[in-house]
Scaffold this motif. Structure first.
Motif, PDB file in Angstrom:
ATOM      1  N   ALA A 221       0.796  -1.213   0.015  1.00  0.00           N
ATOM      2  CA  ALA A 221      -0.031   0.003  -0.017  1.00  0.00           C
ATOM      3  C   ALA A 221       0.784   1.338   0.011  1.00  0.00           C
ATOM      4  CB  ALA A 221      -0.975  -0.114   1.399  1.00  0.00           C
ATOM      5  N   GLN A 222       1.854   1.259   0.944  1.00  0.00           N
ATOM      6  CA  GLN A 222       2.860   2.258   0.794  1.00  0.00           C
ATOM      7  C   GLN A 222       3.626   2.761  -0.482  1.00  0.00           C
ATOM      8  OE1 GLN A 222       5.585   1.821   3.994  1.00  0.00           O
ATOM      9  NE2 GLN A 222       5.248   3.784   5.031  1.00  0.00           N
ATOM     10  N   ALA A 223       4.104   1.562  -1.175  1.00  0.00           N
ATOM     11  CA  ALA A 223       4.759   1.561  -2.462  1.00  0.00           C
ATOM     12  C   ALA A 223       3.709   2.139  -3.297  1.00  0.00           C
ATOM     13  CB  ALA A 223       5.293   0.452  -2.797  1.00  0.00           C
ATOM     14  N   SER A 224       2.542   1.877  -3.417  1.00  0.00           N
ATOM     15  CA  SER A 224       1.494   2.383  -4.572  1.00  0.00           C
ATOM     16  C   SER A 224       1.451   3.743  -4.627  1.00  0.00           C
ATOM     17  CB  SER A 224       0.086   1.638  -4.355  1.00  0.00           C
ATOM     18  OG  SER A 224      -0.452   2.496  -3.141  1.00  0.00           O
ATOM     19  N   LYS A 225       1.947   4.600  -3.890  1.00  0.00           N
ATOM     20  CA  LYS A 225       1.779   6.042  -3.581  1.00  0.00           C
ATOM     21  C   LYS A 225       0.407   6.558  -3.633  1.00  0.00           C
ATOM     22  CE  LYS A 225       6.056   6.158  -3.709  1.00  0.00           C
ATOM     23  NZ  LYS A 225       7.005   6.620  -2.421  1.00  0.00           N
ATOM     24  N   ALA A 226      -0.640   5.522  -3.497  1.00  0.00           N
ATOM     25  CA  ALA A 226      -2.029   6.067  -3.421  1.00  0.00           C
ATOM     26  C   ALA A 226      -2.061   7.196  -2.254  1.00  0.00           C
ATOM     27  CB  ALA A 226      -2.812   4.937  -3.043  1.00  0.00           C
ATOM     28  N   LYS A 227      -2.914   8.163  -2.415  1.00  0.00           N
ATOM     29  CA  LYS A 227      -3.243   8.893  -1.468  1.00  0.00           C
ATOM     30  C   LYS A 227      -4.042   8.662  -0.036  1.00  0.00           C
ATOM     31  CE  LYS A 227      -2.939  12.738  -4.839  1.00  0.00           C
ATOM     32  NZ  LYS A 227      -3.660  13.642  -5.507  1.00  0.00           N
ATOM     33  N   VAL A 228      -4.683   7.318  -0.415  1.00  0.00           N
ATOM     34  CA  VAL A 228      -5.568   6.971   0.565  1.00  0.00           C
ATOM     35  C   VAL A 228      -5.290   5.480   0.643  1.00  0.00           C
ATOM     36  CG1 VAL A 228      -8.050   6.644   1.447  1.00  0.00           C
ATOM     37  CG2 VAL A 228      -7.494   8.682   0.135  1.00  0.00           C
ATOM     38  N   VAL A 229      -4.894   5.043   1.896  1.00  0.00           N
ATOM     39  CA  VAL A 229      -4.801   3.349   1.817  1.00  0.00           C
ATOM     40  C   VAL A 229      -6.139   3.187   2.998  1.00  0.00           C
ATOM     41  CG1 VAL A 229      -3.520   1.710   3.379  1.00  0.00           C
ATOM     42  CG2 VAL A 229      -2.300   3.561   2.225  1.00  0.00           C
ATOM     43  N   ALA A 230      -6.967   2.083   2.150  1.00  0.00           N
ATOM     44  CA  ALA A 230      -8.266   1.866   2.711  1.00  0.00           C
ATOM     45  C   ALA A 230      -8.108   0.262   3.392  1.00  0.00           C
ATOM     46  CB  ALA A 230      -9.250   1.729   1.509  1.00  0.00           C
ATOM     47  N   LEU A 231      -8.695   0.296   4.639  1.00  0.00           N
ATOM     48  CA  LEU A 231      -8.691  -0.912   5.145  1.00  0.00           C
ATOM     49  C   LEU A 231      -9.918  -1.487   5.277  1.00  0.00           C
ATOM     50  CD1 LEU A 231      -6.443   0.216   8.342  1.00  0.00           C
ATOM     51  CD2 LEU A 231      -5.597  -0.891   6.431  1.00  0.00           C
ATOM     52  N   ALA A 232     -10.285  -2.435   4.264  1.00  0.00           N
ATOM     53  CA  ALA A 232     -11.554  -3.149   4.218  1.00  0.00           C
ATOM     54  C   ALA A 232     -11.633  -4.419   4.990  1.00  0.00           C
ATOM     55  CB  ALA A 232     -11.701  -3.466   2.860  1.00  0.00           C
ATOM     56  N   ASN A 233     -11.440  -4.316   6.605  1.00  0.00           N
ATOM     57  CA  ASN A 233     -11.371  -5.350   7.481  1.00  0.00           C
ATOM     58  C   ASN A 233     -12.137  -4.709   8.704  1.00  0.00           C
ATOM     59  OD1 ASN A 233      -9.392  -3.825   8.494  1.00  0.00           O
ATOM     60  ND2 ASN A 233      -7.706  -5.290   7.870  1.00  0.00           N
ATOM     61  N   GLY A 234     -12.019  -5.758   9.478  1.00  0.00           N
ATOM     62  CA  GLY A 234     -12.811  -5.443  10.926  1.00  0.00           C
ATOM     63  C   GLY A 234     -12.196  -6.074  12.065  1.00  0.00           C
ATOM     64  N   GLY A 235     -12.802  -5.922  13.277  1.00  0.00           N
ATOM     65  CA  GLY A 235     -12.155  -6.519  14.486  1.00  0.00           C
ATOM     66  C   GLY A 235     -10.907  -6.307  14.746  1.00  0.00           C
ATOM     67  N   ALA A 236     -10.180  -7.838  15.199  1.00  0.00           N
ATOM     68  CA  ALA A 236      -8.577  -7.752  15.732  1.00  0.00           C
ATOM     69  C   ALA A 236      -7.784  -7.517  14.407  1.00  0.00           C
ATOM     70  CB  ALA A 236      -8.387  -8.912  16.166  1.00  0.00           C
ATOM     71  N   ASP A 237      -8.305  -7.790  13.049  1.00  0.00           N
ATOM     72  CA  ASP A 237      -7.685  -7.347  11.896  1.00  0.00           C
ATOM     73  C   ASP A 237      -7.714  -5.863  11.739  1.00  0.00           C
ATOM     74  OD1 ASP A 237      -7.145 -10.172  11.097  1.00  0.00           O
ATOM     75  OD2 ASP A 237      -8.854 -10.282   9.781  1.00  0.00           O
ATOM     76  N   MET A 238      -8.720  -5.282  12.006  1.00  0.00           N
ATOM     77  CA  MET A 238      -8.772  -3.790  11.675  1.00  0.00           C
ATOM     78  C   MET A 238      -7.710  -3.193  12.863  1.00  0.00           C
ATOM     79  SD  MET A 238      -9.699  -0.486  12.389  1.00  0.00           S
ATOM     80  CE  MET A 238     -10.585  -0.936  13.946  1.00  0.00           C
ATOM     81  N   VAL A 239      -8.000  -3.783  14.214  1.00  0.00           N
ATOM     82  CA  VAL A 239      -7.035  -3.095  14.944  1.00  0.00           C
ATOM     83  C   VAL A 239      -5.447  -3.353  14.746  1.00  0.00           C
ATOM     84  CG1 VAL A 239      -6.280  -3.346  17.506  1.00  0.00           C
ATOM     85  CG2 VAL A 239      -8.789  -3.323  17.028  1.00  0.00           C
TER      86      VAL A 239
END
Length: 407
Positions: A221-239
């Motif tokens: 995600a960092q290497a993509s240079k995208a301006k927004v890194v979106a986390l499409a997950n939840g619970g412990a994964d999101m944390v």
């Protein structure tokens, strides 16, 4: 003598009246008890979001209702599906076939809810999802006996994604997505709002569920240079992914972090110093009104934590179901579903909520921003309201549904 027999017959008729009424009333219930099944994650990554708190919320609804309906006791049974569709489906089938369960609530994992919704078509029994997020539950996987209560991936995207995409630097996105139905649906719904706003999705990567080490995914995600890194997950994964994104310096490096489904307990675990300024979409926040505060404080007395929107949604859905059973005069699924659809949802969770033909319970949603430590004034004071999205705007329009019931 004739007068005596007339008096005796009249007395017998009077005496038999209440007994006949009680018998008829009991006959309207399938097994002289209304049994509610709470099927959820009691031991995995979604336990704090749902788990024992969801079961407690259901019990609170039963207690508030009086513990009985149509003269019969109301029982709550609980099972752990371990976030596995096969285990959840087996338990739901057992409950419906031999356990005397009239309706199943919560379900948390989208894969479990999808399987149970399919089962309701076969068994003609009611299931009401609270924590499960995938919008296919009112789309291609809808059921005439299924209701999607608290939120869905479309509503999550309609709030946070639109808010972030409208900000400067919100036009290019990269997704880190959990690899099952919930994550796929959340990414797809969010991507649609991003592109409709003129933005662009430049990449995505999928991670297994559950995951402890997000380093390789976040580096992509960092290497993509995208301006927004979106986390499409939840619970412990999101944390874990939010914490590790902070450690990798993603925000300090100039990228925005969009956590698409953080719950209140997740923010509590992460801490405001790391989670501050995250924009998110909520179906319920404990500190929004006097009514939500009063109910949430009662919940806190039992659980020593403020409720998530999933747990509040379980309370609301159980209460509405019981009201419908009483109004219908039976626990037969068809008339109960009819009553649930025709009666507005009116409680501390939703005001004027409505259940559509595709099973979507439509209610207002809220765009929130996580406070900084300096802004928080008391325990669990974590969010500030950015905007309210009316229900008809928050959820997918009925005209766009893929639900076969409408075709």
């Amino acid at each position: 003598m004739r007068f005596f027999w007339r008096l005796l017959s009249a007395a017998a008729a009077i005496a038999s009246g209440p007994l006949v009424g009680a018998s008829a009333n009991a006959a309207e219930l399938s097994n002289n008890v209304v049994r509610l099944g709470i099927l959820t994650d009691m031991s995995g990554g979604y336990t704090d979001i749902s788990g024992p708190g969801a079961a407690e919320a259901a019990r609170m609804a039963v207690e508030e209702f009086g513990g009985r309906v149509l003269g019969a006791p109301i029982e709550v049974v609980v099972a752990d599906h371990q976030n596995k569709a096969d285990i959840g489906l087996a338990k739901a089938r057992e409950w419906f076939d031999v356990g005397g369960v009239d309706a199943i609530f919560e379900m948390m994992a989208s894969s479990v809810a999808i399987a149970v919704f399919e089962l309701t078509k076969e068994k003609r029994k009611i299931a009401i999802a609270s924590g499960a997020a995938s919008s296919v539950l009112t789309g291609k996987n809808c059921s005439p006996y299924g209701i999607h209560w608290t939120y869905d991936t479309y509503a999550l995207a309609s709030g946070a994604a639109r808010a972030i995409a409208a900000q400067p630097g919100g036009d290019t996105w990269f997704f880190v997505t959990v690899d099952y139905s919930f994550g796929h649906s959340l990414e797809a719904d969010t991507a649609r709002f991003v592109t409709n706003a003129g933005g662009k999705v430049i990449g995505s990567v999928r991670h297994p569920f559950p995951t402890a080490d997000f380093s390789s995914f976040l580096l992509q995600a960092q290497a993509s240079k995208a301006k927004v890194v979106a986390l499409a997950n939840g619970g412990a994964d999101m944390v874990n992914s939010v914490r590790q994104a902070h450690e990798f310096g993603i925000i300090e490096g100039g990228q925005k972090l969009a956590a698409l489904l953080p719950h209140l307990t997740d923010i509590h675990t992460i801490g405001l110093s790391v989670a501050k300024n995250i924009i998110l979409t909520e179906g319920f926040y404990w500190d929004r009104t006097e009514e939500t505060r009063a109910w949430s404080r009662r919940f806190f007395e039992r659980r020593k934590a403020m409720p998530t929107m999933v747990q509040a949604g379980v309370y609301s859905s159980v209460l509405h179901y019981l009201k419908a059973v009483k109004a219908a005069g039976t626990d037969d699924p068809k008339p109960v579903m009819d009553k649930m659809r025709e009666t507005p949802v009116q409680d501390m969770f939703a005001q004027g909520g409505k259940i559509r033909a595709d099973g979507r319970m439509v209610h207002d949603m809220y765009v929130m921003q996580v406070k900084s430590p300096q802004e928080s004034k008391y325990p669990w004071d974590y969010y500030k309201l950015v905007s309210t999205i009316p229900g008809d705007e928050a959820f997918r329009p009925l005209a766009e549904t893929e639900c076969p019931l409408l075709k």
